[in-house]
Design an enzyme around this catalytic site. Structure first.
Site, PDB file in Angstrom:
ATOM      1  N   ARG A  32       0.819  -1.211   0.000  1.00 56.84           N
ATOM      2  CA  ARG A  32       0.000   0.000   0.000  1.00 56.84           C
ATOM      3  C   ARG A  32       0.855   1.263   0.000  1.00 56.84           C
ATOM      4  O   ARG A  32       0.613   2.193  -0.751  1.00 56.84           O
ATOM      5  CB  ARG A  32      -0.933  -0.002   1.211  1.00 56.84           C
ATOM      6  CG  ARG A  32      -1.902   1.181   1.197  1.00 56.84           C
ATOM      7  CD  ARG A  32      -2.763   1.244   2.426  1.00 56.84           C
ATOM      8  NE  ARG A  32      -1.960   1.725   3.538  1.00 56.84           N
ATOM      9  CZ  ARG A  32      -1.985   1.225   4.761  1.00 56.84           C
ATOM     10  NH1 ARG A  32      -2.768   0.216   5.048  1.00 56.84           N
ATOM     11  NH2 ARG A  32      -1.232   1.725   5.715  1.00 56.84           N
ATOM     12  N   GLU A  33       1.865   1.312   0.848  1.00 52.61           N
ATOM     13  CA  GLU A  33       2.651   2.539   1.018  1.00 52.61           C
ATOM     14  C   GLU A  33       3.711   2.741  -0.063  1.00 52.61           C
ATOM     15  O   GLU A  33       4.086   3.870  -0.337  1.00 52.61           O
ATOM     16  CB  GLU A  33       3.304   2.563   2.402  1.00 52.61           C
ATOM     17  CG  GLU A  33       2.315   2.595   3.544  1.00 52.61           C
ATOM     18  CD  GLU A  33       1.374   3.790   3.524  1.00 52.61           C
ATOM     19  OE1 GLU A  33       1.766   4.884   3.054  1.00 52.61           O
ATOM     20  OE2 GLU A  33       0.225   3.635   3.969  1.00 52.61           O
ATOM     21  N   MET A  34       4.171   1.666  -0.661  1.00 52.52           N
ATOM     22  CA  MET A  34       5.257   1.796  -1.628  1.00 52.52           C
ATOM     23  C   MET A  34       4.773   1.747  -3.078  1.00 52.52           C
ATOM     24  O   MET A  34       5.575   1.719  -3.999  1.00 52.52           O
ATOM     25  CB  MET A  34       6.306   0.704  -1.372  1.00 52.52           C
ATOM     26  CG  MET A  34       6.984   0.813  -0.010  1.00 52.52           C
ATOM     27  SD  MET A  34       7.804   2.392   0.286  1.00 52.52           S
ATOM     28  CE  MET A  34       9.187   2.254  -0.835  1.00 52.52           C
TER      29      MET A  34
END
Length: 132
Positions: A32-34
């Site tokens: 999700r974050e990368m």
């Protein structure tokens, strides 16, 4: 997106992942974050309210990324947030969700509230669909 800036300080909430779920949860978090490559994942020492210090994974905005905006003034950031969207929704939705969570936690932030007000004005004075 909203992101931490390298060298800054913030107050927030730290989540401890259960040992038996850590690999799966970190994998989901990483995906999700990368997704955009905007972050520099970094281990930082956090000071908890109870006085303990823990190591935590934080995602800091990479200032070399083409989406990085160094000017964090409301006048510059609010229009960007009001019109930005990605595969997980609009940036305004994210901002308004953050507002709701901070209210639930009793963690007001005057600077963020100013930004929220400006973005709300730019998107027509209402929360995006899906938010109360």
């Amino acid at each position: 997106m909203l992101a931490l800036k390298e060298g800054g300080r913030t107050t927030g909430v730290a989540y401890r992942l259960p040992d038996d779920e850590i690999e799966n949860e970190l994998s989901l978090l990483w995906k999700r974050e990368m997704i955009t490559g905007c972050y520099l994942p970094t281990w930082c020492k956090l000071c908890l309210d109870d006085g303990r210090t823990v190591n935590a994974l934080v995602f800091i905005m990479d200032p070399r990324h083409p989406l990085y905006e160094s000017d964090t003034s409301v006048q510059v950031i609010a229009p960007l947030i009001a019109r930005a969207s990605g595969p997980l929704g609009t940036n305004a939705q994210y901002l308004f969700s953050l507002e709701q969570e901070l209210q639930k936690l009793g963690m007001p932030d005057d600077g963020l509230n100013e930004l929220i007000g400006k973005v709300r004005t730019l998107v027509g004075g209402v929360n995006p669909p899906g938010l109360a």
